[in-house]
Design a protein around this motif. Sequence first.
Motif, mmCIF file in Angstrom:
data_model
loop_
_atom_site.group_PDB
_atom_site.id
_atom_site.type_symbol
_atom_site.label_atom_id
_atom_site.label_comp_id
_atom_site.label_asym_id
_atom_site.label_seq_id
_atom_site.Cartn_x
_atom_site.Cartn_y
_atom_site.Cartn_z
ATOM 1 N N ALA A 1 0.828 -1.277 -0.015
ATOM 2 C CA ALA A 1 0.235 0.021 0.063
ATOM 3 C C ALA A 1 0.755 1.232 -0.108
ATOM 4 O O ALA A 1 0.374 2.323 -0.291
ATOM 5 C CB ALA A 1 -1.167 0.046 1.310
ATOM 6 N N VAL B 1 -8.127 -2.167 -10.414
ATOM 7 C CA VAL B 1 -7.759 -2.781 -9.201
ATOM 8 C C VAL B 1 -8.435 -4.163 -9.374
ATOM 9 O O VAL B 1 -9.676 -4.271 -9.450
ATOM 10 C CB VAL B 1 -8.161 -2.278 -7.751
ATOM 11 C CG1 VAL B 1 -8.060 -3.180 -6.752
ATOM 12 C CG2 VAL B 1 -7.601 -1.067 -7.621
ATOM 13 N N ALA C 1 -2.194 -4.761 -3.225
ATOM 14 C CA ALA C 1 -3.243 -4.786 -4.179
ATOM 15 C C ALA C 1 -2.478 -5.285 -5.406
ATOM 16 O O ALA C 1 -1.282 -5.165 -5.520
ATOM 17 C CB ALA C 1 -3.632 -3.427 -4.387
ATOM 18 N N LYS D 1 -13.834 -6.491 -2.930
ATOM 19 C CA LYS D 1 -12.695 -5.591 -2.726
ATOM 20 C C LYS D 1 -13.102 -4.068 -3.020
ATOM 21 O O LYS D 1 -12.635 -3.351 -2.730
ATOM 22 C CB LYS D 1 -11.818 -5.874 -4.201
ATOM 23 C CG LYS D 1 -12.293 -5.722 -5.593
ATOM 24 C CD LYS D 1 -11.261 -6.003 -6.442
ATOM 25 C CE LYS D 1 -11.533 -5.936 -8.059
ATOM 26 N NZ LYS D 1 -12.583 -6.869 -8.333
ATOM 27 N N ALA E 1 -6.707 -6.389 2.701
ATOM 28 C CA ALA E 1 -7.097 -5.106 3.659
ATOM 29 C C ALA E 1 -7.337 -6.024 4.903
ATOM 30 O O ALA E 1 -7.692 -7.052 5.067
ATOM 31 C CB ALA E 1 -8.528 -4.707 3.134
ATOM 32 N N VAL F 1 -6.470 -0.843 3.647
ATOM 33 C CA VAL F 1 -5.754 -1.612 2.306
ATOM 34 C C VAL F 1 -4.196 -1.807 2.459
ATOM 35 O O VAL F 1 -3.432 -0.905 2.874
ATOM 36 C CB VAL F 1 -6.098 -1.019 0.944
ATOM 37 C CG1 VAL F 1 -5.238 -1.609 -0.197
ATOM 38 C CG2 VAL F 1 -7.598 -0.952 0.902
ATOM 39 N N VAL G 1 -12.447 0.193 -1.997
ATOM 40 C CA VAL G 1 -12.147 1.006 -3.152
ATOM 41 C C VAL G 1 -12.911 2.095 -2.889
ATOM 42 O O VAL G 1 -14.329 2.198 -2.854
ATOM 43 C CB VAL G 1 -12.431 0.582 -4.397
ATOM 44 C CG1 VAL G 1 -11.854 1.540 -5.427
ATOM 45 C CG2 VAL G 1 -11.450 -0.583 -4.589
ATOM 46 N N ILE H 1 -6.302 3.981 -3.703
ATOM 47 C CA ILE H 1 -7.304 3.084 -3.626
ATOM 48 C C ILE H 1 -8.531 3.572 -2.594
ATOM 49 O O ILE H 1 -9.728 3.664 -2.895
ATOM 50 C CB ILE H 1 -6.822 1.582 -3.272
ATOM 51 C CG1 ILE H 1 -6.155 1.132 -4.319
ATOM 52 C CG2 ILE H 1 -7.946 0.611 -3.073
ATOM 53 C CD1 ILE H 1 -5.178 -0.173 -4.094
ATOM 54 N N ILE I 1 -7.345 -7.041 -3.650
ATOM 55 C CA ILE I 1 -6.865 -6.494 -2.395
ATOM 56 C C ILE I 1 -6.706 -7.224 -1.328
ATOM 57 O O ILE I 1 -7.474 -8.303 -1.250
ATOM 58 C CB ILE I 1 -8.127 -5.502 -2.453
ATOM 59 C CG1 ILE I 1 -7.872 -3.838 -3.265
ATOM 60 C CG2 ILE I 1 -7.928 -5.067 -1.011
ATOM 61 C CD1 ILE I 1 -8.982 -3.053 -3.088
#
Length: 463
Positions: A110, A163, A208, A192, A168, A205, A196, A144, A166
């Motif tokens: 990230a 994207v 990615a 995901k 997270a 996040v 976003v 993101i 992801i």
Amino acid sequence: MSDTLISNFQNILDGQRVLIGESLKQRYDHIWHMNTSLEALCLLLPQTTDEVSKILNLCNDHEQEVIIHGGLTNLVGSTRSSSQQVVISLERMDAIEEVDIASRTITVQAGVILEKIHDAVEEHNLLFPLNFGARGSAQMGGIIASNAGGLRVLKYGMTRDLVLGIEAVMADGTVINSLKKIIKNNSGYDLKQLFVGSEGTLGIVTRAVLKLVEAPSSRNAAFLAVDGYKDVVRLLKFFDAHLAGKLSGFELIWANAYKQMTSTSDAVRPPLPYDYRYYILIESLGSNYERDQAEFQAVLETAIVQELALDAVMAQSPSDVEWFFRIREDVNNLTDGMTHDQHFDISLPVSLIGKYIEECYDKLSTVNGVEQIYAFGHVADGNIHFMIGKESLDENLKLQINDIIYNGLQDIGGSVSAEHGIGIDKKAYLQISRTPQEIELMRALKRSLDPNNILNPRRIIDL
């Protein structure tokens, strides 16, 4: 409790990655606030997803509020914090883990800066299309979280369109890992997309997978000028139809903004004279330089012959292209002359932009305390930026300007935020863009995923 929390953080991270007291004086909450020390209980610098997970698990157990920092380019107040809040910065999670040439994907942590992604994929003749002025400092996690847009949304879409996967961390420390490289994945909810554009309110996040495209081998650009907004729309349709899918950018600049953008130094001299009401910057990306340049020139000449534009100039070299885009991207040429500045990124139907912006100009020009009014933006996707110069930071003046820009958007199906998000600064205006039912659904999602309201609290909505 704070001493116990900090001690526990130090057990998760080594001492140098838990900043407290005097160490916070070297930190700040925005790249424009570098002279103001960060207010926070502490600032944490995790290097792995596991560390983020342990930190959030601990904070959730203690109902400790957390503010997330990326590249600190946010424009809606989301990175501001208080002395009672923990700040987590992802700047040390900055690895590019993989460039998969066959799948045309890049997997990043990230904290990777956008420009670093551009450089990494360029080596493989690939392109990550997302592009905007803050690319040298904006981090992918924040990009993101805010669903950033930029200069090529017309062709490639917003961040959410780029994207693929992801990872997270939820408020309680649970890690959601969906780092898939596939474009088609219709197996249930697209989880995901929860993250976003959620501005860090539903999870952090941490990694990615991003979609890449083959790098274009040609890039052409031109400035055109017209006097009527209807001509702007006609040109958009004309170039989109005649450039066979190559049109990648269509930027509109109002006359006074164009003059200010091109009169501050020789480096940003004007490509066209100051004789017109609207200036349009177009970009075309292709695969054969000589053929694409000839095609671009022919289409440009046809536009002039058919009197779709009053004037035009085509970039004759890559350095000319950079010159043209430097005019559009360097908004400091607008803000440097302002006592105080106020920024907007509204969106509205393309057909209504000309009239709406003209009405805003007229209303703002009558407001005592407003010194400059500049408009420009990504007209092809309905996103217009306003920059207002004002004589003071008076709250009533700020609200008066906000009301002029925002209040007419609801009736025409517009939005108070095209790409910057809501954060703190636009929260009071969210109902202009969203129905009560939509806002309540947002609250339900927030309560479900972050019941203790620890993640970027009081951003977007209040519970």
